[in-house]
Scaffold this active site. Sequence first.
Site, short mmCIF file in Angstrom:
data_model
loop_
_atom_site.label_atom_id
_atom_site.label_comp_id
_atom_site.label_asym_id
_atom_site.label_seq_id
_atom_site.Cartn_x
_atom_site.Cartn_y
_atom_site.Cartn_z
N ILE A 6 6.32 -0.25 7.08
CA ILE A 6 5.81 -1.35 7.90
C ILE A 6 5.76 -2.63 7.05
O ILE A 6 5.36 -2.58 5.88
CB ILE A 6 4.38 -1.04 8.39
CG1 ILE A 6 4.30 0.29 9.13
CG2 ILE A 6 3.83 -2.20 9.22
CD1 ILE A 6 4.27 0.25 10.62
N GLU A 66 0.88 -1.17 0.00
CA GLU A 66 0.00 0.00 0.00
C GLU A 66 0.92 1.22 0.00
O GLU A 66 1.69 1.40 0.93
CB GLU A 66 -0.86 0.03 1.28
CG GLU A 66 -1.67 -1.20 1.55
CD GLU A 66 -2.89 -1.28 0.66
OE1 GLU A 66 -3.25 -0.25 0.04
OE2 GLU A 66 -3.46 -2.38 0.53
N MET A 77 4.91 5.41 5.83
CA MET A 77 3.52 5.00 5.47
C MET A 77 3.43 3.74 4.62
O MET A 77 2.43 3.01 4.76
CB MET A 77 2.87 6.19 4.77
CG MET A 77 1.84 5.89 3.74
SD MET A 77 2.49 5.38 2.11
CE MET A 77 3.39 6.84 1.71
N PRO A 78 4.37 3.41 3.71
CA PRO A 78 4.12 2.20 2.93
C PRO A 78 3.94 0.98 3.83
O PRO A 78 4.68 0.85 4.82
CB PRO A 78 5.40 2.06 2.08
CG PRO A 78 5.96 3.42 1.99
CD PRO A 78 5.58 4.09 3.27
N VAL A 79 2.94 0.18 3.51
CA VAL A 79 2.71 -1.06 4.26
C VAL A 79 2.85 -2.23 3.29
O VAL A 79 2.16 -2.27 2.27
CB VAL A 79 1.30 -1.08 4.88
CG1 VAL A 79 1.07 -2.39 5.64
CG2 VAL A 79 1.08 0.11 5.81
#
Lengths: 62, 62, 62, 62, 62, 62
Positions: free
Chosen positions: C39, B7, C1-3
Amino acid sequence: MPVITIETTPLTGEQKEQLITGFTKVASEVTGLPASTIIVVIHEPPADNFGVGGAQLSKMQH
Amino acid sequence: MPVITIETTPLTGEQKEQLITGFTKVASEVTGLPASTIIVVIHEPPADNFGVGGAQLSKMQH
Amino acid sequence: MPVITIETTPLTGEQKEQLITGFTKVASEVTGLPASTIIVVIHEPPADNFGVGGAQLSKMQH
Amino acid sequence: MPVITIETTPLTGEQKEQLITGFTKVASEVTGLPASTIIVVIHEPPADNFGVGGAQLSKMQH
Amino acid sequence: MPVITIETTPLTGEQKEQLITGFTKVASEVTGLPASTIIVVIHEPPADNFGVGGAQLSKMQH
Amino acid sequence: MPVITIETTPLTGEQKEQLITGFTKVASEVTGLPASTIIVVIHEPPADNFGVGGAQLSKMQH
């Protein structure tokens, strides 16, 4: 670390902000983890892309 | 069989290619599985749709 | 923020560490975002829970 | 390439096999893609981990 | 309660309807749960966003 | 129809119940949809399975 994802039909900017604030508050209070560690991701597929009980949501909304 | 999903806010075509190549290489080396079995899926919600620490990412980038 | 999330059959502790390090490095280099914002989540369903080409992975490994 | 994931309470080995076969057949027929390209992943959180209408599924089953 | 998600390249309205009907039927028959409890979510990233064997799907389709 | 998923390290039964209640309340209030349409799914990978900033969460907790 907690990552919260919601699948929902398209929202307004204000609604997104409220979801992010609200989910982060609930997750932080329940887990005891600081809000800074909590990530929220909002997916907004159109109503055509949701099925409930075998029917497209878009066809149930008329 | 491994399926890797990321994401992230919108990327360029080149960045997507690099992520696919890089993630597949890491997963193949670590698991010992052939690259041909590895799937990567990239989700690109806008910055409005990400929350970090209770705030919208789009509001943190100004 | 990237998951980044990976679905894979059970791994050793060392393999998990290598995946986390490797995926974070790739994502940080490609997106230009600091590693601290990235994450990784590892899901380890058993081979029974994976289907490839209509067959259970557990039945393909014998 | 299609990846199908289901979240459901624990299943028997036979049920998993039937879901994998059934989902792959539907996806292949509808998309026209060969079954060999289709991946199914089954997640089996316990009933405690599901909420429906604000209540835990485990509490609704008594 | 079962939630079925599919990641696939863009589909027609008719294909989405067929996937929703087909997946719901399979899940209801296999789990014994009523169709009304079954949710389907369709994600349609572009071919650029899929990696198979380390290559972008969009580059494999030419 | 909204489906909310959280990835978090293992929780107590009471915490799960609170997350389900809290997330459902927030989602219903913000979207205006009835609570009965809202699904929550809780995933509890162990701390070994989470990476933050390239390190395993389990190694950051000592």
